[in-house]
Motif scaffolding. Structure first.
Motif, PDB file in Angstrom:
ATOM      1  N   GLY A   2       0.715  -1.312  -0.096  1.00  0.00           N
ATOM      2  CA  GLY A   2       0.174   0.028  -0.094  1.00  0.00           C
ATOM      3  C   GLY A   2       0.897   1.172   0.013  1.00  0.00           C
ATOM      4  N   SER A   3       0.233   2.325  -0.703  1.00  0.00           N
ATOM      5  CA  SER A   3       1.261   3.606  -0.233  1.00  0.00           C
ATOM      6  C   SER A   3       0.890   4.423   0.926  1.00  0.00           C
ATOM      7  CB  SER A   3       0.853   4.678  -1.414  1.00  0.00           C
ATOM      8  OG  SER A   3      -0.628   4.810  -1.397  1.00  0.00           O
ATOM      9  N   GLU A   4       2.063   4.768   1.556  1.00  0.00           N
ATOM     10  CA  GLU A   4       2.151   5.264   2.806  1.00  0.00           C
ATOM     11  C   GLU A   4       2.684   6.593   2.531  1.00  0.00           C
ATOM     12  OE1 GLU A   4       2.474   3.003   6.129  1.00  0.00           O
ATOM     13  OE2 GLU A   4       0.952   1.942   5.266  1.00  0.00           O
ATOM     14  N   ALA A   5       3.066   7.592   3.777  1.00  0.00           N
ATOM     15  CA  ALA A   5       3.574   8.944   3.524  1.00  0.00           C
ATOM     16  C   ALA A   5       4.912   8.746   2.803  1.00  0.00           C
ATOM     17  CB  ALA A   5       3.644   9.550   4.825  1.00  0.00           C
ATOM     18  N   LYS A   6       5.584   7.828   3.338  1.00  0.00           N
ATOM     19  CA  LYS A   6       7.164   7.665   2.959  1.00  0.00           C
ATOM     20  C   LYS A   6       7.130   6.995   1.718  1.00  0.00           C
ATOM     21  CE  LYS A   6       7.902   5.505   6.925  1.00  0.00           C
ATOM     22  NZ  LYS A   6       7.155   5.573   8.382  1.00  0.00           N
ATOM     23  N   GLY A   7       6.349   6.768   0.738  1.00  0.00           N
ATOM     24  CA  GLY A   7       6.295   5.901  -0.248  1.00  0.00           C
ATOM     25  C   GLY A   7       5.701   4.521  -0.227  1.00  0.00           C
ATOM     26  N   LEU A   8       5.878   3.598  -1.244  1.00  0.00           N
ATOM     27  CA  LEU A   8       5.286   2.320  -1.191  1.00  0.00           C
ATOM     28  C   LEU A   8       5.608   1.377  -0.081  1.00  0.00           C
ATOM     29  CD1 LEU A   8       5.005   1.598  -5.098  1.00  0.00           C
ATOM     30  CD2 LEU A   8       3.250   2.553  -3.350  1.00  0.00           C
ATOM     31  N   ALA A   9       4.887   0.654   0.728  1.00  0.00           N
ATOM     32  CA  ALA A   9       5.203  -0.086   1.524  1.00  0.00           C
ATOM     33  C   ALA A   9       4.570  -1.375   1.731  1.00  0.00           C
ATOM     34  CB  ALA A   9       5.213   0.613   3.138  1.00  0.00           C
TER      35      ALA A   9
END
Lengths: 475, 256
Positions: A2-9
């Motif tokens: 999923g996409s989080e604030a820091k990029g894809l995780a």
């Protein structure tokens, strides 16, 4: 992923990825560095939720009371809650029921773990923390809750990751150790959440399941040794379910107003058929006929394993006045009428059989509303007034008409390219717009004329703002 | 398959009919009737009125133009029946343009009306058949554009089984010749508008007047009438043999 604030995780990992040391929350780039050739898919939370709800519905084969359960899961190991009270005997006991559940889910392509316990919290904990691939299901016998939970890690209490982390730092590695801490001290350090979860797991605090469907005491089910699919078999099964349901209704002195038939198919999918009745009923023959109308729409797929029939809304049977009698006639038997209405609605569609009801409106098209066929108090009759047409167009049709003077009836009009000469006329009857709702819409007063053409055609015409309209036909 | 099913139904109906006859029911022609209250019309009908447990057909002389008169005649006839029989009048139609406030003028209490909306003719005919088998219903009307012989026969048998009166109201003009007569109905009426007589004051529309053709009647005499309806008293005020130039054309059309 999923996409989080820091990029894809990563948002979830499968067992093989977990074995390779990957955990949810890990940035995708880092994960790719650790495991070359990692296969990642876009996360679909809405799709996951929908699938979980479908799974919970599927569990309805074991109990009428099921709920999806996914909010506490970090690892994507979402689940479903089943209230199995009084249901296990239908499947040959608790052990047989759980074995059946796990085996079926695996056949559907899931990795399944199951547990049965006196509290939802304990079942949740044991299913996730005390089962293995070799023993995918466990039963916590009555009275053994504390013993079963004690060795499990605090995370098994459906608590948040931060709380679990704090407990870990405090050196509390098991629920057993956690239990030795006084509740007050626990609350001071971690808030009420952990203590509440502990109490719920041990059955010291209510822990209601929020069911997918509200619990209905009136549900009957039938399981089939061999999946059935032939029309006659389905019909026979429905008939026996209807008979069983009607016996239950008989016992409780109720009747069904809404019925729901659920087909549990071999491939794990469900088909639901909902029926309404115009009056409460517990007549098996009537229910059978109602469902017979729907038989063609049933799709057994590769076969039906279980069928359930539930009375969704039951109410006491009462004899009500229908108002269909001739004056001073109290003798005639109107039984059979509600059943007729149900059959018609079953074929024509719900709400397709109605009774006209007088409405307080000056506008002719609003003077009538549709009421259900059986109402307790029948509304007042239509007001006596100037003649009204037998047919009323739902929308007035613009016509060309010629009048000699304003306020005069037309001398001729054209309707569908035919010219009609007016020989007799009555009017105008002024019908004013309902100022409280029409003025804003630009509606104006209508001047209605009852006119007769030379060949005897009797119509209802009106003029509004200089334009002519045809609105109805007389006999 | 379908035909087998229909035959089964037909057979069951026939058995029921035989049982009724054996149980001392009167012969076919002499069963319960309701008089229309107009001597000329009743004289043309066997038993002096319309058969109760039967299906009757009402056709407009012209599509749309005579729909009002056809519906009016149907309601007038049913209004007479509703005075004698309890239960609702089920009115089955696709277009919901029947206007209940007008029903009082035909002796039909709108409180006893049940409206059913059918998507097409097949659904309307099916609904009517169901209704005719339900003795709690006073009468059932289906507005259709057409029907075939099988449907008509099924309806007639259902009416006999349930003892309920059925009325098929055609919304489309049906040519009196050129196609074979598919009717299994007890009577078939064709209604057309006639100019009204002056209603007291010159220039005002008077009581509705119709040309009523009794095209066929089992065991009775077909005829051609001029009929006037009084919606104040809910009664026929005039019913006389139709005497007009148009009568000749009408007769030619029928015998053709």
């Amino acid at each position: 992923m999923g996409s989080e604030a820091k990029g894809l995780a990563l948002s979830a990992v499968d067992p093989r990825a977990a074995a390779a040391g990957l955990t949810p929350g890990l940035p995708l780039a880092e994960a790719r560095g650790q495991v070359p050739g990692l296969v990642s898919l876009q996360a679909d939370p809405a799709g996951d939720r929908a699938a979980l709800t479908r799974l919970a519905s599927w569990c309805g084969r074991y109990s009428p009371w099921t709920a999806p359960d996914g909010e506490h899961d970090q690892e994507g190991a979402a689940g479903a809650m089943i209230d199995a009270s009084g249901c296990a005997h239908l499947f040959g006991g608790e052990a047989a029921m759980l074995a059946d559940l796990v085996a079926r889910l695996e056949r559907l392509g899931f990795t399944a773990r199951a547990a049965m316990a006196e509290t939802p919290g304990a079942a949740w904990a044991v299913a996730r923390f005390a089962t293995t691939a070799a023993t995918p299901w466990r039963i916590v016998p009555p009275g053994a809750l504390r013993r079963a939970l004690a060795p499990l890690p605090p995370a098994a209490l459906r608590i948040g990751a931060a709380e679990a982390e704090t407990l870990h730092r405090l050196g509390l590695r098991s629920i057993g150790e956690l239990e030795t801490i006084p509740t007050a001290a626990l609350a001071a350090r971690l808030g009420r959440g952990v203590a509440r979860r502990l109490d719920q797991a041990l059955g010291r605090l209510e822990d209601p399941i929020d069911p997918l469907r509200h619990r209905t005491p009136l549900e009957v089910r039938r399981g089939f040794g061999e999946p059935i699919g032939r029309r006659e078999d389905l019909a026979a099964a429905i008939e026996s379910l209807a008979a069983a349901l009607c016996r239950r209704l008989e016992e409780s002195g109720e009747g069904a107003r809404r019925l729901m038939l659920v087909l549990h198919r071999v491939d794990g999918t469900l088909q639901e058929v909902t029926l309404g009745t115009s009056r409460a009923t517990r007549d098996p023959a009537h229910l059978k006929r109602l469902f017979a109308e729907r038989l063609d729409g049933l799709d057994p797929g590769f076969g039906v394993e279980i069928m359930t029939l539930a009375a969704r809304a039951a109410e006491s049977l009462t004899a009500r006045q229908t108002g269909f009698m001739r004056e001073r006639d109290r003798t005639v038997d109107l039984s059979g009428l509600p059943e007729l209405v149900d059959r018609l609605e079953s074929r024509l569609g719900a709400g397709m059989v109605t009774r006209p009801r007088a409405c307080e409106s000056y506008l002719p098209e609003r003077a009538v509303a549709a009421a259900p066929p059986f109402v307790t108090a029948y509304p007042a009759a239509f007001a006596k007034g100037p003649p009204r047409p037998l047919r009323l167009l739902d929308r007035p049709q613009p016509i060309e008409a010629t009048a000699l003077l304003p306020d005069y009836p037309p001398v001729q009009y054209r309707w569908r390219r035919l010219l009609h000469r007016v020989s007799k006329a009555d009017g105008p009857e002024r019908i004013a717009p309902e100022w409280w709702r029409e003025i804003a819409a630009g509606a104006t007063a209508r001047d209605y004329f009852r006119i007769e053409s030379e060949e005897g055609r009797r119509s209802w015409l009106f003029r509004a703002q200089g334009r002519w309209y045809l609105h109805g036909a007389f006999a | 398959m379908r035909h087998e099913g229909e035959n089964e139904v037909t057979l069951a109906e026939l058995r029921a009919r035989i049982r009724r006859l054996e149980a001392g029911g009167a012969a076919e022609g002499g069963r319960a009737v309701w008089p229309l209250g107009a001597a000329a019309l009743d004289a043309a009908l066997p038993g002096g009125g319309l058969a109760r447990a039967a299906v009757h057909e009402v056709l407009p002389a012209r599509t749309e133009a005579d729909d009002g008169p056809a519906a009016g005649f149907a309601l007038a006839v049913l209004g007479r029946l509703m005075r004698q029989v309890s239960g609702p009048l089920l009115w089955i139609a696709r277009r919901q343009d029947l206007y209940p406030p007008a029903l009082g003028g035909f002796g039909v209490d709108p409180a006893r009306l049940l409206l059913a909306r059918a998507g097409d003719d097949a659904a309307a005919l099916w609904s009517m058949e169901e209704a005719l088998r339900c003795p709690a219903v006073a009468a059932a009307v289906a507005e259709v554009n057409g029907f075939d012989r099988t449907a008509a026969r099924r309806l007639q048998l259902a009416a006999e089984a349930g003892g309920v009166t059925g009325l098929l109201l055609l919304r489309r003009h049906v040519a009196p010749r050129g196609r074979q007569d598919p009717s299994a109905a007890q009577t078939r009426w064709r209604i057309g508008a006639l100019p009204s007589r002056d209603g007291g004051i010159a220039g005002l529309p008077g009581k509705p007047r119709w040309r009523v053709e009794l095209l066929r009647v089992r065991g009775g005499v077909p005829g051609d009438f001029e009929v006037e309806w009084d919606d104040a008293t809910a009664d026929f005020t005039l019913a006389a043999p139709f005497r007009d130039g148009a009568a000749a054309t009408g007769k030619r059309a029928r015998s053709g």
